[in-house]
Scaffold this active site. Structure first.
Site, short mmCIF file in Angstrom:
data_model
loop_
_atom_site.label_atom_id
_atom_site.label_comp_id
_atom_site.label_asym_id
_atom_site.label_seq_id
_atom_site.Cartn_x
_atom_site.Cartn_y
_atom_site.Cartn_z
N ASP A 270 4.24 8.33 14.70
CA ASP A 270 4.62 7.29 13.45
C ASP A 270 4.03 8.60 12.14
O ASP A 270 4.04 9.36 11.91
CB ASP A 270 3.11 6.92 13.39
N GLU A 473 4.32 -10.87 3.48
CA GLU A 473 3.83 -10.28 5.04
C GLU A 473 4.46 -9.38 4.98
O GLU A 473 5.68 -9.57 5.38
CB GLU A 473 3.16 -11.79 5.82
#
Length: 723
Positions: A270, A473
């Protein structure tokens, strides 16, 4: 000894052709598509200097002109449509696609996505634009388990269940990568490996502590399935697992992923995860040690610059060998060869895809179908829905998410010139002969000032679109209005929306109100349900969400989505957010109060099940449990049913309450029937034994439960299992 002049001339002529001969030999190796990929990779690696090899280990891969290696940016996104790359078809967010319980539809979607990706890549390369987000290596799907409703990135997943996640994820990968025997259409990536689902704000330093049983049965299950189904890439996660950062975790990346599971693709970190190893986890002293540890553990490609800047220093210090660098490089080059980077484009079946393959009418129609099947009808008092559009004279569409783009597209999205919001979808369907009004109604914070309530009371029916958006969110940084780094602090809808719904109910008296909720997660529906006659969970439905909602509200299509999550009564019912133990989490290990159970979803029609054959009395490890049932539509309109097959286990410590092991969506005409075959390999019932560190089939009495949710039992079939 005399040499004839003709002989000398002949030798000189031969020597003059030597470079051309050698060049022809070169073409017969790494540039020769008839050669095996492994031979081509080995040959290409042998021609590179150490410096050139290392320059290829980062996501911004450098060009090596002398060998015809193009520059390439490995970072591309396609969570629910080609993302961040201009015009593209935007499908429902991943959590919405999970709600379809339709893996075939998801494969159709990802086939469209890879078609658009190839077309965009072809168009960009034709302009010599080898830039980020226009490539063919996509860092999706996200198959982490949505174990806690607070996690902002849960919307990117296929929900809380390992089997559903594995099934949907595998379908997505197959559509992305295509079925050509030689070339990958695109490369998919299973992420984030492993045990990664929040807290989002501390992901770069968080240590997920988990025992081997939960690791194997819950957190690794879908990854193993996707590896078995040929996913080309795996992405390591930011966090630690039991003290070890994922990007230098040899146990996960080599011992399990490669040796045990036989993974042959490449592993990418990542973005910035290697920097985290020494900066936030502080596991190693610096980047040189991290570069060595990452490659030794099984990392091949770095989404940062640590490997490109420090791998050579690691070799010089004796921490790493060139042979180990060759191994990492070989795996990423193998992916490039499979994508056709070193072959004549004419040999590739996808080379002719162009602008007409992007966002065309067929792709838009598929997005509409996906949105229809993703929406979940949670409440429908007195059959309020469907509304009759032929007799309806006036309608109000109101709410902060009714006319906005953000709640349509979710996160990791593309852009579209054809986004149809909820106001537009309802208005278009009703046509110019019906009065439709729109008002914002409220915002996300103001609990005092509301608009449009009088107008709503003056209409025959009201659709109120409220809920969350991807700025409330999502991923840390992207959800910039989140109060907790992208995560949710509670299940609550904004207080302003709850008060708005109360005011709306007062104004509308006995007129129908349909509440439409946008969100990527479990939210407190109970807080607004008393003020609505019907409630639809729309998720983030993509560019055709407005049309799809109209299709459902006016009865052109019966709702058929089912929740891929448990909707809890309150956060007090679940463990602490940072606790990765599965006890008390998800329908598999939670038996407390819920708003709506996993798998729940209402329809405008009803279904009855009849067993056409029962299960056997006894099974062994290599057997397959088979059941055939007939599903009858006993209601008043055509509809889709999702038959869900759950296993209830013997009463043994740490067994799940129940567990989804098969599902099948079927379309059944009014009064008609469909035959559904359920097959579950007994091997799927094995559980991890902590004493032997291996899978074990526990003998005892089991039950196959068939129904339309995890709390529904239309048929129950008992059987026993022997070793």
């Amino acid at each position: 000894m005399k040499i004839k002049l003709t002989t000398i001339v002949y030798l000189l002529v031969c020597l003059s052709f030597l470079p051309f001969f050698l060049k022809a030999q070169d073409k017969l190796i790494y540039k020769d598509p008839s050669q095996p990929i492994d031979s081509r990779v080995k040959d290409l690696v042998s021609r590179l200097t150490l410096e050139e090899k290392v320059s290829l280990l980062g996501y911004q891969s450098k060009a090596v002109p002398r060998l015809g290696i193009p520059a390439y940016n490995w970072w591309n996104e396609a969570l629910h449509g080609v993302a961040r790359a201009g015009e593209a078809t935007i499908f429902p967010q991943a959590i919405g696609m999970a709600a379809t319980f339709n893996d075939d539809l998801l494969k159709q979607e990802s086939t469209v996505i890879s078609t658009e990706a190839r077309a965009k890549y072809n168009l960009a390369v034709a302009k010599d634009k080898r830039i980020q987000y226009m490539g063919l290596t996509f860092w999706t799907p996200n198959i982490n388990i949505f174990r806690d409703p607070r996690w902002g990135r849960g919307q990117e997943t296929y929900g809380e269940d390992p089997f559903l996640t594995a099934t949907m994820g595998s379908a997505f990968v197959k559509g992305m990568q295509g079925d050509d025997p030689r070339y990958l259409k695109a490369s998919a990536t299973a992420k984030h490996f492993a045990v990664h689902s929040g807290p989002e704000a501390t992901r770069d330093k968080f240590d997920a502590v988990v025992d081997e049983k939960d690791l194997r049965e819950t957190y690794l299950y879908a990854f193993h399935t996707l590896v078995t189904n040929g996913v080309e890439s795996v992405m390591s996660a930011y966090n630690r697992v039991n003290g070890m950062p994922n990007s230098i975790n040899k146990m996960l990346l080599t011992d399990i992923l490669r040796k045990e599971w036989g993974f042959k693709g490449h592993v990418v970190t990542d973005c910035g995860a290697l920097n985290d190893v020494y900066e936030t986890h502080k596991t190693l002293p610096g980047p040189v040690e991290t570069a060595a540890a990452a490659i030794k553990a099984g990392i091949d490609l770095d989404c940062s610059s640590v490997l490109q800047e420090d791998a050579i220093n690691a070799v010089k210090k004796g921490l790493l060998t060139e042979k180990e660098i060759d191994g990492a490089l070989s795996r990423i080059l193998r992916t490039e060869f499979k994508l056709g980077f070193y072959d004549d484009p004419a040999l590739n079946p996808y080379h002719a895809y162009g602008a007409d393959s992007v966002h065309n009418d067929a792709h838009v129609a598929l997005a509409r179908k996906a949105a229809q099947q993703s929406m979940v009808l949670l409440k429908n008092d007195n059959n309020t829905l469907p509304l009759n559009k032929n007799t309806l004279g006036s309608m109000m569409v109101i709410g902060p998410n009714a006319g906005s783009i953000d709640p349509m597209v979710g996160n990791y999205h593309g852009t579209s010139s054809k986004v149809v919001n909820f106001v537009e979808g309802i208005t278009k369907t009703l046509g110019p002969g019906t009065r439709v009004e729109y008002d914002l109604g409220c915002d996300y914070k103001d609990t005092v000032h509301f608009g449009g309530t009088w107008a709503a009371g003056n209409a025959e029916a009201t659709i109120a679109v409220i809920g969350l958006s991807p700025v409330l969110e999502g991923e840390a940084g992207d959800a910039f209005l989140s109060e907790s780094g992208g995560d949710k602090k509670s299940l609550s809808l904004p207080a302003s929306e709850i008060k708005f719904m109360k005011e709306l109910r007062k104004s509308c008296e006995h007129k129908p109100i349909i509440a439409v909720i946008t969100a990527g997660s479990d939210v407190d529906i109970d807080a607004i349900a008393p003020y609505a006659d019907a409630v639809i969970m729309a998720w983030y439905p993509g560019e055709q969400g407005g049309n799809a909602l109209a299709d459902l509200v006016f009865g052109d299509v019966s709702p058929s989505g089912h929740l891929p999550l448990t909707f809890y009564k309150a956060l007090s019912n679940v463990p602490d957010y940072s606790d990765y133990n599965m006890k008390g989490r998800t329908y598999r290990y939670y038996n407390g109060p819920v708003q709506y159970p996993f798998g729940f979803g209402l329809s405008y029609t009803t279904f009855a099940y009849e067993a056409k054959n029962g299960v056997k009395e006894k099974y062994k490890l290599k057997d397959t449990i088979s059941a055939v049932i007939q599903v009858k539509n006993t209601g008043a309109m055509d509809g889709d049913e999702v038959v869900q097959a759950y296993i209830e286990y013997p009463q043994i410590d740490r067994m799940p309450v129940k567990e989804l092991k098969s599902f099948k969506r079927v379309s059944v005409t009014k009064g008609g029937t469909q035959t559904v075959s359920i097959k579950i390999p007994v091997e799927e019932l094995q559980k991890w034994d902590l004493a032997t560190h291996s899978w074990k089939l526990y003998p005892g009495t089991y039950k196959l439960v068939l129904g339309s949710s995890s709390a529904d039992e239309k048929l129950g079939l008992t059987f026993s299992v022997n070793k």
